[in-house]
Design a protein around this motif. Sequence first.
Motif, short mmCIF file in Angstrom:
data_model
loop_
_atom_site.label_atom_id
_atom_site.label_comp_id
_atom_site.label_asym_id
_atom_site.label_seq_id
_atom_site.Cartn_x
_atom_site.Cartn_y
_atom_site.Cartn_z
N SER A 109 0.75 -1.38 0.13
CA SER A 109 0.11 -0.26 -0.08
C SER A 109 0.83 1.42 -0.02
CB SER A 109 -1.06 -0.02 1.23
OG SER A 109 -1.82 -1.16 1.18
N ILE A 110 1.73 1.28 1.06
CA ILE A 110 2.79 2.39 0.99
C ILE A 110 3.52 2.76 -0.22
CG2 ILE A 110 4.84 3.52 2.20
CD1 ILE A 110 3.58 1.97 4.63
N SER A 111 4.27 1.71 -0.59
CA SER A 111 4.95 1.72 -1.98
C SER A 111 4.17 1.90 -3.26
CB SER A 111 5.69 0.38 -2.09
OG SER A 111 4.83 -0.62 -2.35
N ALA A 112 2.85 1.57 -3.18
CA ALA A 112 1.84 1.95 -4.33
C ALA A 112 1.68 3.51 -4.32
CB ALA A 112 0.77 0.81 -4.36
N PHE A 113 1.32 3.87 -3.17
CA PHE A 113 1.03 5.30 -3.16
C PHE A 113 1.93 6.16 -3.47
CE2 PHE A 113 0.15 9.19 -0.66
CZ PHE A 113 -0.82 9.91 -1.39
N VAL A 114 3.36 5.80 -3.13
CA VAL A 114 4.44 6.81 -3.46
C VAL A 114 4.51 6.59 -4.74
CG1 VAL A 114 6.68 7.04 -3.26
CG2 VAL A 114 5.57 6.73 -1.27
N ALA A 115 4.41 5.59 -5.48
CA ALA A 115 4.71 5.25 -7.08
C ALA A 115 3.54 5.89 -7.84
CB ALA A 115 4.92 3.59 -7.13
N GLY A 116 2.39 6.05 -7.33
CA GLY A 116 1.29 6.50 -8.16
C GLY A 116 0.31 5.45 -8.39
N LEU A 136 -8.32 13.28 8.08
CA LEU A 136 -7.64 14.02 7.02
C LEU A 136 -8.54 14.23 5.76
CD1 LEU A 136 -4.05 13.16 7.56
CD2 LEU A 136 -5.35 14.97 8.65
N ASP A 137 -9.84 14.27 5.78
CA ASP A 137 -10.64 14.09 4.66
C ASP A 137 -10.65 14.99 3.54
OD1 ASP A 137 -11.55 16.10 6.26
OD2 ASP A 137 -13.55 16.14 5.52
N GLU A 138 -9.68 16.27 3.99
CA GLU A 138 -9.42 17.10 2.72
C GLU A 138 -8.51 16.47 1.59
OE1 GLU A 138 -6.40 18.03 6.00
OE2 GLU A 138 -8.56 17.53 5.85
N LEU A 139 -7.94 15.44 2.13
CA LEU A 139 -6.84 14.71 1.06
C LEU A 139 -7.41 13.74 0.33
CD1 LEU A 139 -3.74 14.23 3.56
CD2 LEU A 139 -4.31 16.22 1.90
N ASN A 140 -8.59 13.44 0.43
CA ASN A 140 -9.54 12.42 -0.65
C ASN A 140 -9.65 12.88 -1.85
OD1 ASN A 140 -10.26 10.64 1.46
ND2 ASN A 140 -11.80 11.82 2.07
N GLY A 141 -9.30 12.05 -2.73
CA GLY A 141 -9.08 12.21 -4.27
C GLY A 141 -7.85 12.63 -4.50
N LYS A 142 -6.74 12.92 -3.53
CA LYS A 142 -5.46 13.23 -3.92
C LYS A 142 -4.56 11.99 -4.28
CE LYS A 142 -5.72 17.78 -1.85
NZ LYS A 142 -5.66 18.53 -3.19
N ARG A 143 -3.47 12.05 -5.31
CA ARG A 143 -2.46 11.29 -5.40
C ARG A 143 -1.10 11.79 -4.55
NH1 ARG A 143 -1.71 12.11 -11.60
NH2 ARG A 143 -2.08 14.28 -10.72
N PHE A 144 -0.16 11.09 -4.57
CA PHE A 144 1.08 11.60 -3.71
C PHE A 144 1.49 12.64 -4.64
CE2 PHE A 144 5.61 11.37 -3.36
CZ PHE A 144 5.85 11.42 -1.88
N VAL A 145 1.41 12.82 -5.80
CA VAL A 145 2.22 13.95 -6.61
C VAL A 145 1.29 15.26 -6.43
CG1 VAL A 145 3.33 12.61 -8.31
CG2 VAL A 145 1.07 13.28 -8.77
N ASP A 146 0.36 15.00 -5.88
CA ASP A 146 -0.84 16.42 -5.72
C ASP A 146 -0.43 16.80 -4.12
OD1 ASP A 146 -1.98 15.89 -8.33
OD2 ASP A 146 -3.53 14.29 -7.20
N LEU A 147 0.18 16.20 -3.38
CA LEU A 147 0.36 16.54 -1.92
C LEU A 147 1.55 17.54 -2.13
CD1 LEU A 147 0.46 13.17 -0.22
CD2 LEU A 147 -1.59 14.76 -0.69
N ASP A 148 1.32 18.61 -1.17
CA ASP A 148 2.46 19.54 -1.14
C ASP A 148 3.70 18.79 -0.57
OD1 ASP A 148 2.42 19.83 1.93
OD2 ASP A 148 0.59 20.58 1.77
N ALA A 150 5.82 19.26 2.00
CA ALA A 150 5.52 19.09 3.37
C ALA A 150 5.14 17.89 3.74
CB ALA A 150 5.09 20.45 4.19
N THR A 151 3.86 17.56 3.17
CA THR A 151 3.34 16.22 3.32
C THR A 151 3.82 14.97 2.76
OG1 THR A 151 1.12 17.80 3.41
CG2 THR A 151 0.83 15.46 3.20
N GLN A 152 4.33 15.32 1.66
CA GLN A 152 5.13 14.23 0.97
C GLN A 152 6.25 13.69 1.86
OE1 GLN A 152 6.61 15.39 -2.94
NE2 GLN A 152 4.43 15.23 -3.82
N ASN A 153 6.94 14.91 2.42
CA ASN A 153 7.96 14.59 3.42
C ASN A 153 7.73 13.78 4.62
OD1 ASN A 153 10.08 15.47 1.75
ND2 ASN A 153 9.85 17.55 2.48
N ALA A 158 8.40 8.93 7.51
CA ALA A 158 8.03 8.15 8.45
C ALA A 158 8.58 6.91 8.57
CB ALA A 158 6.51 7.93 8.45
N THR A 159 8.94 6.56 9.74
CA THR A 159 9.54 5.20 9.97
C THR A 159 8.71 3.94 10.38
OG1 THR A 159 10.17 5.60 12.23
CG2 THR A 159 11.86 6.47 10.70
#
Length: 456
Positions: A109-116, A136-148, A150-153, A158-159
């Motif tokens: 799930s994590i690697s798929a989201f980062v990969a898109g 964080l419902d305001e993020l619904n519908g967003k892809r990883f590349v759509d995030l700012d 700071a949120t991507q980082n 995250a460890t």
Amino acid sequence: MLDTERLDGLDTLNSDTPEQELPALDIPKHERRVQTVIQDLPVETLCAKISRGALILQPEFQRNFVWNSTKASRLIESLLLNIPIPVVYVAEAPGGKQEVVDGQQRLTSISAFVAGSFPEGVNLKREFKLSGLQVLDELNGKRFVDLDVATQNLILEATLRVIVIKAESHPDVKFEVFERLNLGAEKLNDQELRNCVYRGRYNTLLARLSEYKPFLEIQGLSAPHNRMADRQLILRFFALHRLTHLHYRGNMKQVMNRELDEHRDPSDTSLKQFEELFTRSIDMAWAVFGKKAFRRFQPGTGAGANGTWEERLNFALWDTLLYTFSFYQKSDIIPHADRIYEEFLDLMTHDPTFVEYVVSTGDKAERVKYRADVWRQRMDAVVGAPRTDGRLFTRKLKESLFEQDPTCAICGQRIQSVDDAEVDHIVHYWRGGKTIPENARLTHRHCNRARGGRED
């Protein structure tokens, strides 16, 4: 095998019931501890390892990734909310790689989201957009590349705690670790666990052989079993054939684990030999028993009572019959198919010890040996000892026949080159024809292949 592993529609392969009574694992005392290393790795590092193939999630995503997009999305939300993620377990594999033991759904799930996008074959829309978030419902519908950024980082930094099971850990201990970690909602059966733990060319062979049509017919299936029950049957056969019943000491589960672990990447020659051994043995079982192969026959009791056949496939008979067939050639078996069939009925009717060892649970060594010895004696009485002559003529004989007369015995035309020639049995090998010069004739390769009636 255990009643819990007998195949009732091939759906009851798990073997975790109290009546199991498995013998203790044969593991030296100094190897009974799992050797581990604890690492706290950032998501970015884990994704990079997955991308370059250093961390193997699962060989067949479409069969093993079962989360929906909402569940995968909420895991991403948990990372952003700094909610602790359960520990991930990986095992060291040959070539310096690591294989996921527990945590495949999370890491996918994590690697798929980062990969898109989700992996190919997953029954989801390929593009991974967050959905079903409640905090964080305001993020619904967003892809990883759509995030700012700071949120991507936040996600990439995250460890996750990763426990690495070192390669020097005993393979059966590693299997036990995997099994005990697998106590959640959807428990994997033993063969699904092996598929994760012992990846390699052997596993690929098991998958391919599970599609063999006569094997499917014997099981009453139109396609391979979706929980790999058929692959476990094939592995049981190979493991017992390699070990032989004379050296079997009990605990078939451990025997199968070792078979797959120690031979996980056979050579091309070995793979071809394994495949021929299995298909030939299955062909003989099908020729003698058809859809009754590996089923228990229960004779009728009382005057006029009819005998009945169980519908489900019996592990004890699978081990006994297929194992014994593997030492013969089709030419030994097919001419005597009816007599072998009747011999089996007689054995199931008049040998109470054999019947008890077919019906009762467990893979105790004395039972496996008794069944194999008794059935082999019956087979030898009907067929005789397995023939030792091979099916193929020597090249020296082919060259000699070509020098004498390079004429094809089938079409009557001249054979231009010795490499275009084959030596054919005049009396088919599968009908008992011997591999001797007196039963040999020279033919075109094409003519011989088109002749029909061959063993294969």
